[in-house]
Design a protein around this motif. Sequence first.
Motif, PDB file in Angstrom:
ATOM      1  N   ARG A 611      67.860 -89.655 -51.346  1.00  0.00           N
ATOM      2  CA  ARG A 611      67.133 -90.527 -52.282  1.00  0.00           C
ATOM      3  C   ARG A 611      67.447 -92.003 -52.063  1.00  0.00           C
ATOM      4  N   SER A 614      64.896 -94.714 -50.466  1.00  0.00           N
ATOM      5  CA  SER A 614      63.630 -95.010 -51.158  1.00  0.00           C
ATOM      6  C   SER A 614      63.803 -95.247 -52.655  1.00  0.00           C
ATOM      7  N   GLU A 617      61.799 -98.198 -54.228  1.00  0.00           N
ATOM      8  CA  GLU A 617      60.366 -98.303 -53.952  1.00  0.00           C
ATOM      9  C   GLU A 617      59.562 -97.695 -55.097  1.00  0.00           C
ATOM     10  N   GLN A 620      58.190 -94.163 -54.958  1.00  0.00           N
ATOM     11  CA  GLN A 620      59.171 -93.080 -54.888  1.00  0.00           C
ATOM     12  C   GLN A 620      59.938 -92.918 -56.207  1.00  0.00           C
TER      13      GLN A 620
END
Length: 670
Positions: A611, A614, A617, A620
């Motif tokens: 994880r 991302s 972002e 995500q």
Amino acid sequence: MIQKLKISFLVLAFLSFIFLGKHSAQGQNSSSDKIDLVNLPDGVEKLDAYLDAIRNTHNNNPDSALSLIPEALKLAKTQKDLTKEAEILFSQSSAFSTKGLTNEALESGRQAIRTAKLAGDSIYESRIISFLGTIYGDMGNFEEAAKQFNQALQISVQQNDSLGIINGYLRLGVVQSFQNQEKKAIEYYEEALVIARAAERQSSISSLLNNIGTAYGKQELYKQALIYLHEAELLERERIGEINLNYFTQLLSNIGQAYYHLNNYSKSLDYLVEAEEIILANGESINPIAKVNNNVNIGRLYTKQGEFIKAEKYLNEALAIAYSSNSLPSQQVANEELTEYYIIIGEFEKALETSRLANDIRDSIYNAEKFEIIENLNTRYEVEKKDAELALLTELNKSRTFQRNLLALLSVITLVLFGFMFFSYSNKIRSNQELLIKQGELEEINDMKDKLFSIIGHDLRGPFQGILGGLLLIQDGTFHNNEKEKKELVQKLIESGKATHEVLESLLIWGKAQSFDSNPEKIDSKKITEYSIRLLREAARQKDISIVNNATDELTMLADKKEIEFVLRNLINNAIKYTNPGGQISLKAQKAGNQLKIDIIDNGVGIPSYRIPSILEINQIQSTSSTKNEAGSGLGLVVCHDLVTKNKGKIKVESELGHGSKFSVYLPLA
């Protein structure tokens, strides 16, 4: 604290210099006056009579003015008097604004500007433009307000209109002050003051001195504030019989507050009591906000001096005035001041009640703003989508136009067939590549929109439904005989409310970050980390988590203070959520090349390695549960990343599942 500062020092707001027509009001028309107007013969005399009636009512009786305006406009058009038509339209705009009909007020104002321009009256045109800026300022659209004020100022400069120039700089200063840019506000006020002194406009000089003093007061430079405030006071006392009581009351209260902050309570009380005497003598003619402000200031002073009976009297009077005038910010401030008073005298139950009322009012104020941000996000997405679609269509049309031209050219110039075929082929590939890029951008915007609204749908609608359902269970008496289950449900409702508030707060900050530029300033790393920790120390204490701050005083960064405060607060709050009871969180600051690096380190549950790349972002974002099942949407980290990037920095994440996390914020050194 921010709300108290706003009410402690009242800045001269947009209404200070609103242009109320070409003539001053002289009373108020009665119904018999309206009958007389109807019976007058058509002509110049009837138009002038209508104008006088409208001037006298467009602010204090807008419905009466609006009923007269259609006939007045008809008369002005019949007589082809553009100047009077412009004034009637301006009065219509002012009446709509008084009634809170903002869109109608703006449209009437624009019509008035066009008509004044046709009449060749540039000075009047600038006044109306400035009035539109006032409307935008009252809406909180300071960018558009500043644009209107600048336009009006340029016209005033071209016409050598000293009053228009003074008012232009004044309004631009007020726009900066409302955004807490006090140094910039003072620059505008000083520009206006030079011109006002040269033109010997005493009322303008006094108002500008008050605003400069207020700006210094909001920066806690109270001695400098008093220099300007006392000069304004001297000018007002010399203008016997011409004093604006609302303004003079505000000025006296500002001076009293400056002395209060300098611990000169005797002087402070003298000025506040004089302001109170003016308020009591003039009753309804004094602005309710000024009344609340002065009573709060006197109550605070008596509390400081230990005269609690007097303090409670004034604070309760302030609260009563705030509620009778339906002013939510005043109600919030009065309740907050009463809360501090009750804490000092040990009346903790009363303090809890006034604190709850203040929080409820604050929520009602802020929630409206937050939901407006959500609406703006949706609107912004629609605009970006349409722009992207338009760009695609434009590129497609260009490509088709070129192909048609190429075919026409090939039919005439056969000798260069292969050259043009090659050119067409190359251009087509380039156009297709550009179209693919535009298509990708459109899909990215669409994906971001879908993800954002799924967050809103899941992390806002779901908790709200849960809160509503839980409250209904309590109301129905489901837990009448089981207090333990009732307490557990209430605790879950509180946690849901906190989580929902965090999502709304993140959306608000993110939405504002998309609309406004950052305002970088020098920030002490020790002070800003201490401030952020102080706000969350109680939450950490409840989980038995210690927070250690190893930042030093020597290091400073260059960034927007409010935005970085949000970033640090969010990261520390996340660390508390994902650290088990008995754990530890530490902060430290150090140089990293030409940047300042702030580390937030915890020994909590950590983040899965897949994880980490991302986690910052938006596409995500994943909802997660913490060590005590506190909900988290992940939106806060995305907003933190955006804010740090805006401030020319970056965020680095290091974590190991089961062994804690370290979030490092890099920002430029000051």
